[in-house]
Design a protein around this motif. Sequence first.
Motif, PDB file in Angstrom:
ATOM      1  N   ASP A 147       0.770  -1.041  -0.061  1.00 27.81           N
ATOM      2  CA  ASP A 147       0.117   0.084   0.126  1.00 27.81           C
ATOM      3  C   ASP A 147       0.954   1.286   0.157  1.00 27.81           C
ATOM      4  O   ASP A 147       0.577   2.340  -0.750  1.00 27.81           O
ATOM      5  CB  ASP A 147      -0.872   0.040   1.421  1.00 27.81           C
ATOM      6  CG  ASP A 147      -1.934   1.295   1.096  1.00 27.81           C
ATOM      7  OD1 ASP A 147      -2.953   1.229   0.526  1.00 27.81           O
ATOM      8  OD2 ASP A 147      -1.488   2.202   1.809  1.00 27.81           O
TER       9      ASP A 147
ATOM     10  N   ASP B  43       1.255   4.228  -3.050  1.00 31.06           N
ATOM     11  CA  ASP B  43       0.939   5.269  -2.623  1.00 31.06           C
ATOM     12  C   ASP B  43       1.971   6.313  -3.390  1.00 31.06           C
ATOM     13  O   ASP B  43       1.494   7.356  -3.891  1.00 31.06           O
ATOM     14  CB  ASP B  43       0.843   5.799  -1.307  1.00 31.06           C
ATOM     15  CG  ASP B  43       0.334   7.103  -0.915  1.00 31.06           C
ATOM     16  OD1 ASP B  43      -0.738   7.301  -0.867  1.00 31.06           O
ATOM     17  OD2 ASP B  43       1.209   8.034  -0.978  1.00 31.06           O
TER      18      ASP B  43
ATOM     19  N   LYS C 196      -4.579   4.067  -7.369  1.00 32.76           N
ATOM     20  CA  LYS C 196      -5.123   3.577  -6.007  1.00 32.76           C
ATOM     21  C   LYS C 196      -6.163   4.459  -5.895  1.00 32.76           C
ATOM     22  O   LYS C 196      -7.262   4.131  -5.272  1.00 32.76           O
ATOM     23  CB  LYS C 196      -4.031   3.726  -5.121  1.00 32.76           C
ATOM     24  CG  LYS C 196      -4.357   3.105  -3.579  1.00 32.76           C
ATOM     25  CD  LYS C 196      -3.334   2.932  -2.709  1.00 32.76           C
ATOM     26  CE  LYS C 196      -3.773   3.195  -1.415  1.00 32.76           C
ATOM     27  NZ  LYS C 196      -4.703   2.376  -0.890  1.00 32.76           N
TER      28      LYS C 196
ATOM     29  N   ASP D 100       0.405  10.122   1.399  1.00 28.42           N
ATOM     30  CA  ASP D 100       1.477   9.878   2.422  1.00 28.42           C
ATOM     31  C   ASP D 100       2.529  11.079   2.247  1.00 28.42           C
ATOM     32  O   ASP D 100       2.933  11.462   3.551  1.00 28.42           O
ATOM     33  CB  ASP D 100       2.208   8.619   2.072  1.00 28.42           C
ATOM     34  CG  ASP D 100       1.323   7.127   2.414  1.00 28.42           C
ATOM     35  OD1 ASP D 100       0.074   7.629   3.261  1.00 28.42           O
ATOM     36  OD2 ASP D 100       1.533   6.265   2.081  1.00 28.42           O
TER      37      ASP D 100
HETATM   38 MG    MG Z   1      -1.933   4.122   2.250  1.00 28.73          MG
END
Ligand code: MG
Length: 297
Positions: A224, A228, A235, A243
């Motif tokens: 994940d 990102d 996504k 992030d």
């Molecule tokens: Mg994430």
Amino acid sequence: MKTAEDIAHYLKVQADIIENELDRLVPQRRGHYQELFESSRYALLGGGKRLRPILTLATAAMFGIDPRYVLTPACTLELIHTYSMIHDDLPCMDNDDYRRDKLTVHKKFSEGHAVLTGDYLLTYAFEILATDPHLPADKKVQLIATLARRSGGDGMIGGQVMDIACEGKKIPLETLQLLHRNKTGALLTAAVEFGGIIANATPIQLDSLRHFGESIGLAFQVIDDILDVTSSKAKHGKAFSSDIRNEKSTFISILGLDQARMYAAKFHNQATQSLKPLGLDTSRLEALADFVIRRVS
Ligand code: MG
Ligand code: IPE
Ligand code: IPE
Ligand code: MG
Ligand code: MG
């Protein structure tokens, strides 16, 4: 289940079954608070990989359990997951505008609605378990306790609190692993535990399922974090890394992309090893672990 087509077909068939059950569990209702069901269905239906309920179904199937007894409890994991995503996207948390290629619930409706939609899905998940027509009372209690523990203070919520507290900080790898284990691993662990509990797994089998869940949970969150920064458009339907914008502590910010990939492979390997003591045909769970690290969304 050997080829990528096999697993893709399996995932599609399971996801369709889960979609129909979610549609049944949360129907549109007319009346004074019909927006609650509109926003719940908006968040819940028509998207998502459905990995958590699929893990429950796959685990129970491995023990030879009739899926009719598993589908409804499995879907409660998707309700909790969806609630956690709605709250995760709020301006006071990750402040994201898109999820599953749609506007987030607070953008489509309002912040107040998003908070309450999450609250509803959370509460309703436990109502569904408590009133399940097929499960005996002792199993219901076990499932309710498991779901509460894994999504609570020592599970998903604890992890989310750490996630916020660690923004903008350089934290040690062990702290990051605890964060990931709780915020993501806990619910994935509950998913396989659910299958084991419903199937009357032995304590040794439950332990090995827990280790599997924790390891694929870590692998899942590393991927994940990678997605990102490498394909955040795919996504979330948005162009820039959430992030980085939020200065999150992730496997990428702490180790960089290459080492993060190595960690995902390490956790994947741990996951497959932990299936050995089960003494069952674990090929489907292995295929799901492969999917977790190969996925592109
Ligand atoms: Mg994430
Ligand atoms: C995303 O979960 C959030 C995490 C816990 C890492 P998923 O990648 O399973 O999201 P959907 O359900 O497929 O959209
Ligand atoms: C969310 O993690 C984990 C939850 C338990 C809600 P992320 O914040 O990394 O999930 P995405 O990237 O927004 O899907
Ligand atoms: Mg988050
Ligand atoms: Mg987020």
